[in-house]
Design an enzyme around this catalytic site. Sequence first.
Site, PDB file in Angstrom:
ATOM      1  N   ASP A   1       5.388  41.462  36.579  1.00  0.00           N
ATOM      2  CA  ASP A   1       5.913  40.148  36.941  1.00  0.00           C
ATOM      3  C   ASP A   1       7.438  40.159  36.787  1.00  0.00           C
ATOM      4  OD1 ASP A   1       4.808  36.915  36.865  1.00  0.00           O
ATOM      5  OD2 ASP A   1       6.866  37.316  36.210  1.00  0.00           O
TER       6      ASP A   1
ATOM      7  N   ASN B   1      16.005  32.074  42.712  1.00  0.00           N
ATOM      8  CA  ASN B   1      15.894  31.013  43.725  1.00  0.00           C
ATOM      9  C   ASN B   1      16.904  29.909  43.453  1.00  0.00           C
ATOM     10  OD1 ASN B   1      13.827  32.103  45.246  1.00  0.00           O
ATOM     11  ND2 ASN B   1      12.209  31.116  44.074  1.00  0.00           N
TER      12      ASN B   1
ATOM     13  N   HIS C   1      16.196  30.193  48.164  1.00  0.00           N
ATOM     14  CA  HIS C   1      14.845  30.731  48.342  1.00  0.00           C
ATOM     15  C   HIS C   1      14.822  31.965  49.259  1.00  0.00           C
ATOM     16  CE1 HIS C   1      10.581  29.793  47.624  1.00  0.00           C
ATOM     17  NE2 HIS C   1      10.377  30.399  48.787  1.00  0.00           N
TER      18      HIS C   1
ATOM     19  N   ASP D   1      13.427  35.624  48.528  1.00  0.00           N
ATOM     20  CA  ASP D   1      12.482  36.395  49.359  1.00  0.00           C
ATOM     21  C   ASP D   1      12.961  37.842  49.507  1.00  0.00           C
ATOM     22  OD1 ASP D   1      10.899  34.237  49.711  1.00  0.00           O
ATOM     23  OD2 ASP D   1      11.351  33.915  51.828  1.00  0.00           O
TER      24      ASP D   1
ATOM     25  N   GLU E   1       5.503  36.151  42.326  1.00  0.00           N
ATOM     26  CA  GLU E   1       6.419  37.257  41.988  1.00  0.00           C
ATOM     27  C   GLU E   1       5.701  38.211  41.037  1.00  0.00           C
ATOM     28  OE1 GLU E   1       5.762  34.989  39.490  1.00  0.00           O
ATOM     29  OE2 GLU E   1       7.587  35.558  38.397  1.00  0.00           O
TER      30      GLU E   1
HETATM   31  P1  GH3 Z   1       9.108  34.690  33.767  1.00  0.00           P
HETATM   32  O1  GH3 Z   1      10.112  35.666  33.312  1.00  0.00           O
HETATM   33  O2  GH3 Z   1       8.478  33.960  32.622  1.00  0.00           O
HETATM   34  O3  GH3 Z   1       8.093  35.263  34.688  1.00  0.00           O
HETATM   35  O4  GH3 Z   1       9.914  33.568  34.563  1.00  0.00           O
HETATM   36  P2  GH3 Z   1       9.891  33.282  36.101  1.00  0.00           P
HETATM   37  O5  GH3 Z   1      11.029  32.387  36.428  1.00  0.00           O
HETATM   38  O6  GH3 Z   1       9.829  34.556  36.862  1.00  0.00           O
HETATM   39  O7  GH3 Z   1       8.475  32.587  36.291  1.00  0.00           O
HETATM   40  P3  GH3 Z   1       8.089  31.187  36.849  1.00  0.00           P
HETATM   41  O8  GH3 Z   1       6.593  31.217  36.939  1.00  0.00           O
HETATM   42  O9  GH3 Z   1       8.707  30.085  36.046  1.00  0.00           O
HETATM   43  O10 GH3 Z   1       8.721  31.127  38.283  1.00  0.00           O
HETATM   44  C1  GH3 Z   1       8.293  31.937  39.315  1.00  0.00           C
HETATM   45  C2  GH3 Z   1       9.108  31.579  40.512  1.00  0.00           C
HETATM   46  O11 GH3 Z   1       8.786  32.430  41.612  1.00  0.00           O
HETATM   47  C3  GH3 Z   1       8.902  30.161  40.976  1.00  0.00           C
HETATM   48  C4  GH3 Z   1       8.577  30.295  42.443  1.00  0.00           C
HETATM   49  O12 GH3 Z   1       9.288  29.347  43.193  1.00  0.00           O
HETATM   50  C5  GH3 Z   1       9.044  31.685  42.772  1.00  0.00           C
HETATM   51  N1  GH3 Z   1       8.321  32.235  43.907  1.00  0.00           N
HETATM   52  C6  GH3 Z   1       6.992  32.458  44.035  1.00  0.00           C
HETATM   53  N2  GH3 Z   1       6.719  32.960  45.246  1.00  0.00           N
HETATM   54  C7  GH3 Z   1       7.895  33.070  45.908  1.00  0.00           C
HETATM   55  C8  GH3 Z   1       8.263  33.517  47.218  1.00  0.00           C
HETATM   56  O13 GH3 Z   1       7.450  33.934  48.034  1.00  0.00           O
HETATM   57  N3  GH3 Z   1       9.588  33.487  47.553  1.00  0.00           N
HETATM   58  C9  GH3 Z   1      10.530  33.033  46.668  1.00  0.00           C
HETATM   59  N4  GH3 Z   1      11.802  33.031  47.050  1.00  0.00           N
HETATM   60  N5  GH3 Z   1      10.209  32.576  45.447  1.00  0.00           N
HETATM   61  C10 GH3 Z   1       8.912  32.607  45.068  1.00  0.00           C
HETATM   62 MG    MG Z   2       8.191  35.874  36.644  1.00  0.00          MG
HETATM   63 MG    MG Z   3       4.730  34.878  37.525  1.00  0.00          MG
END
Ligand code: GH3
Ligand code: MG
Ligand code: MG
Length: 250
Positions: free
Chosen positions: A120, A128, A133, A137, A163
């Site tokens: 992860d 983002n 965003h 990506d 992610e």
């Molecule tokens: P941690 O270290 O605890 O994993 O923190 P984190 O910020 O990585 O985890 P969190 O679950 O808070 O946030 C994950 C983010 O990933 C939020 C979401 O908007 C972003 N995300 C998920 N899928 C996509 C995608 O397809 N594209 C983009 N740009 N962002 C994405």
């Molecule tokens: Mg994460």
């Molecule tokens: Mg995650």
Amino acid sequence: MQDIRSGNRPYVYIILLSANDRDGDIEHGFDLGADDYLCKPFKPFELRARLRVGMRILDAQKELLESRERLACQAADLEFQAAHDTLTRLWNRGGILELLKTEFSRTQRSGEPFSVCLADLDHFKRINDTYGHLAGDEVLHTAGARMNDALRGYDSLGRYGGEEFLVVLPGCTAEKAMAIAERLRRGIADQPIVLGHDAIHMTISIGVSEWQTGMEISDLLRHADVALYRAKDLGRNRVELKAAAQSSAR
Ligand code: GH3
Ligand code: MG
Ligand code: MG
């Protein structure tokens, strides 16, 4: 004529030209594979007309073959799309879970070791929030490609969620899986991801679990998830193994 018809060659339209014009001869010619039959002496206009018929048939056959090929390509594309993630081009969640099931049952039959990793990206939300965003990506795409490059041919990588990535490692003990996970971690952390003028420093946390007798797929995934959470808790940018003392702290 059988030689012309045999093998995988393009269809050859055959007009038999013969002095034998008895009913039996004509029938025998068609049975041997002729498409048309002309008796000598022939009239040139008739031969030309029959050749035009042959051309029409060959053109129609070519169109048919081309559309069959197009359909086969479309079917292969659809099959790829159904199991792959459009952003990273890796297996999607359904695709990697299907593959995990297949490898899992193979392992149960062979008794070979088997491990998985859940990876992860750390603090990805900040990417983002800071760069937008679309940039997020691109980071996801690059991170996926880097991890894929770091794997062996028989390992598989899929985008498990936003992610989060799942790595299926057939034939791998926990020790080997930890080494591979460490390689994946370094592949992300050691080199910034460059987006335009920005050099983005990313890290990833990885949880590893090894299959033990009696474990189901859900146990394997749960163990990897527990290890991943421990990697996050212990400060991120690290690899942790479920229910073992091994870890590689940064
Ligand atoms: P941690 O270290 O605890 O994993 O923190 P984190 O910020 O990585 O985890 P969190 O679950 O808070 O946030 C994950 C983010 O990933 C939020 C979401 O908007 C972003 N995300 C998920 N899928 C996509 C995608 O397809 N594209 C983009 N740009 N962002 C994405
Ligand atoms: Mg994460
Ligand atoms: Mg995650």
